[in-house]
Write an enzyme that holds these catalytic residues in place. Structure first.
Site, short mmCIF file in Angstrom:
data_model
loop_
_atom_site.label_atom_id
_atom_site.label_comp_id
_atom_site.label_asym_id
_atom_site.label_seq_id
_atom_site.Cartn_x
_atom_site.Cartn_y
_atom_site.Cartn_z
N CYS A 120 15.13 -68.05 89.97
CA CYS A 120 15.12 -66.88 89.09
C CYS A 120 14.49 -67.25 87.76
CB CYS A 120 16.54 -66.43 88.84
SG CYS A 120 17.32 -65.94 90.36
N TYR A 127 17.00 -65.35 103.82
CA TYR A 127 17.86 -65.94 102.79
C TYR A 127 19.33 -65.76 103.14
CZ TYR A 127 19.68 -66.83 98.03
OH TYR A 127 20.34 -67.33 96.95
N HIS A 171 23.91 -69.53 99.00
CA HIS A 171 24.43 -69.36 97.64
C HIS A 171 25.50 -68.29 97.50
CE1 HIS A 171 20.37 -71.15 96.22
NE2 HIS A 171 21.32 -72.06 96.07
N ASP A 219 25.27 -75.43 93.07
CA ASP A 219 23.97 -75.96 93.45
C ASP A 219 23.19 -76.43 92.22
OD1 ASP A 219 22.38 -76.60 95.60
OD2 ASP A 219 21.14 -74.81 95.39
#
Ligand code: ADP
Ligand code: SF4
Length: 702
Positions: free
Chosen positions: A41, A182, A185, A277
């Site tokens: 991001c 995806y 997360h 992470d």
């Protein structure tokens, strides 16, 4: 003749590093080397598409084999307003993405897109659609939104497969080489289906592993069938949620990977959630993910990529040689140094700008503002300001520049001006360069911050036109005597000891005999005399928590007070708050929130409740005030007061930069130094013009 100076002379690299430059086949495409910029991001997304395209383009120019987008919202029924990511809702989004792909291809990299459907992570504040997930549950956001996701039925599942497929086709039309599925997360519907924490279904999509992976498998198969002959299809998955068997855990995820072993073209392995992470260096070493990704390669014949804030080249080589990873994933190291691969390839190790693991970059996403980086002040300024991490505009004059102060601001100004070709004189009061970066790196957990100084020192070593003077605390007389036309004052700031901060805008009452200290004192080695110490944190970033940690480590009975709801509250934006509070508790620091310090006397402080104002007295031998800083502006003000003497002294301009102008983060200081150096001798701005480019939303006809 080019107006640019490109920095760096190729050297011979040790042959053991060659393995990093082997091409890697990923399904139908081939990455030129093993350097892989994983999706990350950046706070720009759909608002700043051209700036974003250029930012990714610079990474490609810097040699990454693969350069990916951030998460790209692929259907309007799931978005994460107020966060700003890319979108691929219909064909009209394709040109912005194609622009990015073109930039990435121009630099010779493969372009990857991470298609995302946030599901129960997205409260859909913009579209007002009802979020969907595997079960009826409140949305899982950072802000506890009063919104629930509804349980998806079979039609919803069919729809989402169709929408993903449509997005995949659009991504292919946009030119992407890798199209992600995806599932990592805890940030999207596929992860939610995998994890028993969210997936309580009893149909064929819930329960045993085979059922929980069904949707991931179907979507991957759909994607492969649609584009698998031309585009690679990676799966991004988290091997652990660090919640024990209550969440996804390694053995379970290994079983999942084992079942789907060769279905995707690449496994991109991470930890969940994002805060686990992308931990800061204060809470995780380089490669902290390794125990959780070790062994994935045994389960598949497909390449594996993973991150670990890797900047050590030997470590990267060993990961490949030991068969842990095929591709070295990086988000933050690629932000701090978009040219990391090229520098390793050219053996220019002294030129590597190592990530310090501070997560200021992450704060861009959390504050919906363009990503910024402590180490790389050009980040996100590639297009809007025309800055480049490795190129600078040639000097436009031979007039020397005097920089007073060798902290982050002064060092960045000196190295950038030096590269431009200006004669630079750098005067530092102390015997070492680095300023606050050097001091703060000695505090608990912050040792990696010394890299801010190290990188710049190594650059200055290569610049014959920058002369450094140590032990040179300059006065106004000294500066006037230098005879240098342009002067930057980068003298930093000092923590204040009068209680002024966010809450008290006037000094608080401090009685004679009270022992009051500030972080500048503690960093200079001054410690409280008594045993019971109160730390009052009205700064709210890391320093208050670090002071409490330091005192607790030194055996003080430490009470940490904050007017906020939690310790170091701004560090929510760097995803550290939880870790900080946990560490303070574990170190025996008592924490009291919603509390102000109003007055300090010998042996006690008057504190008050933030809601009722009710005051009480608290025994404390010493109080450490962590509230705000004041610029060290005496020199700047003295010089301004003597403006009449400038002309005779040959002075054209004197500019305060960094903390000396207004104290802020180290990222602000390196940015300020860069800006001074980039703008010196620049064209003056036209009246009313902005100092950067921006894009404006296209207006549709009324
Ligand atoms: P910034 O973050 O803005 O770079 P720092 O506080 O990290 O600020 O660095 C300021 C540096 O300036 C310190 O290394 C300090 O020793 C130096 N300094 C302060 N005053 C003077 C002065 N009058 N002359 C030379 N150096 C100075
Ligand atoms: Fe690394 Fe900090 Fe830059 Fe992020 S902001 S890339 S963590 S140095």
């Amino acid at each position: 003749m080019s107006d640019w100076v490109e920095w760096g002379t190729p050297q011979k690299r040790p042959s053991q590093y060659d393995v990093l430059f082997e091409p890697v086949k990923i399904g139908p495409v081939t990455a030129r080397n093993r350097f892989y910029q994983v999706p990350h991001c950046n706070g720009m997304g759909y608002r700043d598409p051209t700036a974003l395209a250029h930012m990714r383009g610079v990474k490609a120019e810097g040699g990454w084999g693969v350069v990916c987008t951030e998460q790209v919202e692929f259907h309007y029924t799931s978005e994460i307003t107020p966060f700003i990511e890319l979108r691929l809702w219909d064909d009209r989004d394709i040109p912005a993405l194609s622009r990015m792909v073109d930039k990435i291809h121009e630099g010779g990299s493969l372009a990857g897109i991470e298609l995302a459907y946030n599901g129960m992570n997205g409260p859909n504040l913009y579209t007002r659609e009802v979020p969907m997930g595997p079960a009826h549950l409140p949305v899982a956001t950072f802000t506890y939104d009063p919104v629930q996701a509804r349980r998806m039925d079979m039609q919803d599942i069919r729809n989402i497969r169709k929408w993903h497929l449509e997005a995949v086709r659009r991504a292919k039309r946009a030119g992407f080489d890798l199209i992600y599925v995806y599932a990592a997360h805890a940030l999207g519907f596929l992860h939610h289906f995998l994890s028993r924490r969210y997936n309580t279904r009893t149909d064929e999509y819930g329960g045993p592993i085979e059922n929980r992976i069904r949707l991931l498998r179907e979507i991957t198969e759909d994607t492969k069938a649609a584009v698998g002959d031309t585009c690679a299809v990676p799966i991004r998955i988290s091997t652990d949620e660090l919640l024990g068997e209550g969440g996804l855990y390694k053995e379970e995820v290994e079983d999942m990977i084992g079942i789907m072993a060769d279905l995707p073209d690449l496994w991109d392995v991470t930890l969940a959630g994002w805060e686990n992470d992308s931990r800061t260096s204060r809470f995780a070493e380089e490669g902290a993910q390794e125990p959780f990704i070790m062994g994935v390669k045994r389960l598949t014949s497909k390449p594996v990529v993973g991150v670990g804030r890797y900047t050590s080249v030997d470590r990267m080589v060993s990961l490949v040689n030991k068969g842990v990873l095929d591709l070295i994933g990086a988000a933050r190291p690629s932000i701090a140094d978009p040219f990391l691969p090229k520098k390793i390839e050219e053996g220019r190790f002294d030129d590597i700008r190592e990530c310090i693991g501070c997560n200021i970059c992450v704060s861009g996403d959390f504050t919906m503002s363009p990503v910024r980086c402590t180490q790389n002040p050009t980040m996100a300024e590639e297009w809007r300001k025309g800055w480049h991490p490795e190129k600078v505009r040639k000097a436009r004059s031979e007039k020397p520049v005097l920089i007073v102060g060798g902290g982050p601001a002064g060092l960045e100004a000196a190295q950038t001006l030096g590269k431009r070709g200006y004669p630079v004189l750098l005067a530092e009061a102390g015997t070492e360069l680095g300023g606050r970066a050097l001091q703060e790196a000695k505090l608990p957990g912050l040792s990696a911050w010394v890299r801010v100084a190290d990188y710049r020192k190594l650059q200055l070593n290569q610049l014959a036109n920058v002369e450094t003077y140590f032990d040179s605390r300059l006065t106004a007389d000294d500066v006037l005597a230098f005879g240098v036309p342009r002067i930057a004052i980068a003298t930093g700031a000092t923590w204040r000891k009068d209680g002024v901060g966010h809450l008290h805008t006037q000094p608080i009452a401090i009685a004679e005999g009270a022992e009051v200290l500030c972080p500048s004192d503690l960093m200079a080695g001054v410690l409280p005399k008594g045993k019971r110490v109160l730390v009052w944190d009205d700064d709210h970033y890391y320093m208050g928590g670090v002071m409490a940690e330091l005192l607790a480590e030194k055996g003080y009975e430490t009470l940490y007070l904050t007017p906020a709801s939690e310790a170091s509250t701004w560090t929510r934006n760097t995803m550290e708050q939880h870790f900080i509070q946990k560490r303070l508790i574990e170190k025996g620091v008592s924490i009291r929130n919603f509390t102000a310090v109003d007055a300090i006397a010998a042996g006690e402080a008057t504190i008050s409740c933030m809601f009722t104002g009710r005051q009480e007295r608290l025994e404390a031998d010493a109080v450490v005030l962590v509230t705000a800083r004041l610029p060290n502006e005496a020199l700047f003000l003295d010089l301004k007061a003597r403006a009449a003497e400038w002309a005779d002294a040959g002075i054209e301009s004197i500019t305060a930069i960094g903390d000396a102008l207004a104290p802020a983060t180290i990222a602000h200081a390196t940015y300020a130094g860069r800006r001074y150096a980039e703008e010196l001798d620049g064209e003056p701005l036209a009246d009313g013009a902005l100092p950067f480019k921006r894009e404006i939303t296209e207006l549709l006809p009324l």
